[in-house]
Scaffold this active site. Structure first.
Site, PDB file in Angstrom:
ATOM      1  NE  ARG A 261      32.888  -6.071  74.315  1.00  0.00           N
ATOM      2  CZ  ARG A 261      31.927  -6.941  73.979  1.00  0.00           C
ATOM      3  NH1 ARG A 261      31.336  -6.856  72.828  1.00  0.00           N
ATOM      4  NH2 ARG A 261      31.560  -7.882  74.808  1.00  0.00           N
TER       5      ARG A 261
ATOM      6  CD  GLU B  41      27.710 -10.567  83.508  1.00  0.00           C
ATOM      7  OE1 GLU B  41      27.358 -10.151  84.623  1.00  0.00           O
ATOM      8  OE2 GLU B  41      28.447  -9.932  82.745  1.00  0.00           O
TER       9      GLU B  41
END
Length: 191
Positions: free
Chosen positions: A72, A109
Site C-alpha cells: 500500500r 503483529e
C-alpha cells in the site's frame, strides 16, 4: 505525531480521509481489525486530500527519495514523489525484485516478514521519507529505516495514513519522526 496535533486539528480533510477507510474484521487472521485503504482510493476527493497533506508537509524539506513499503505504500509514494520532485523506491517483499538486493527482516503483529530493496537505488546523503498505509507495531517501518540507513541515506521521517492509538504518544520510530494522518476507523455496520 498525528496531523491533528500538528496544525491540522479540525481540518475537514482528515475527517473525510478517516470516513473513507473501511474496517474488515478478522483479516488476515482472527482478531485483526484490518484498516482497508482501497475504499479511500475509490473516493477521489479523500485520496487527493491524503496526497495533498503529505505533499504540503514534505514539499520544502529537500526530500530526494520517497520509499514506499509494499504494497500500500506503492499506492501513495509515487504521487508524493512526483509532486515534490523526488525519486520513488519500492521496498518489496522477498523474491519480487530482479537483480541484486539487500534485505531486512522484521516482526509483524501477526507473523514475520522481510523487506528488500535494489542495491544502488539510494545513495549516501539522500534525504528519505518512508511511506506506508498503517503503523501498528512499527516493525515494518523499522526494517525500512534500517535498509535506508545501511546505504548511508538519511531518513527524515516515516509517514502513514493510519496510526493505531498505541502510537499516539510515540512521536519517534527508531529515533526518526513519525507523522500520521488519522487514527483507525471504527467497524462499520455495512462491512
Amino acid at each position: 505525531m498525528f496531523a491533528a496535533e500538528n496544525g491540522l486539528k479540525g481540518d475537514p480533510r482528515l475527517e473525510a480521509i478517516s470516513a473513507a477507510i473501511r474496517v474488515v474484521p478478522d483479516f488476515p487472521k482472527k482478531g485483526i481489525m484490518f484498516q482497508d485503504i482501497t475504499t479511500l482510493l475509490l473516493d477521489h476527493k479523500a485520496f487527493k486530500h491524503t496526497i495533498d497533506i503529505f505533499v504540503d508537509r514534505y514539499r520544502d524539506m529537500q526530500i530526494s527519495v520517497v520509499a514506499g513499503v509494499e504494497a500500500r505504500g506503492f499506492l501513495l509514494g509515487p504521487s508524493i514523489a512526483l509532486a515534490i520532485g523526488a525519486k520513488f523506491i519500492p521496498l518489496r517483499k522477498p523474491g519480487k525484485l530482479p537483480g541484486k538486493v539487500i534485505s531486512e527482516s522484521y516482526e509483524l503483529e501477526y507473523g514475520h516478514d522481510r523487506l528488500e530493496m535494489h542495491v544502488g537505488t539510494v545513495e549516501p546523503r539522500d534525504r528519505v521519507i518512508i511511506i506506508d498505509d498503517l503503523v501498528a507495531t512499527g516493525g515494518t517501518l523499522s526494517a525500512a529505516i534500517s535498509l535506508m540507513e545501511s546505504q548511508g541515506a538519511e531518513v527524515v521521517e516515516c509517514a502513514c495514513v493510519i496510526g493505531l492509538p498505541e502510537v499516539k504518544g510515540q512521536h519517534k520510530l527508531k529515533g526518526k519522526p513519525l507523522y500520521v494522518l488519522v487514527e483507525p476507523s471504527e467497524l462499520d455496520e455495512f462491512c
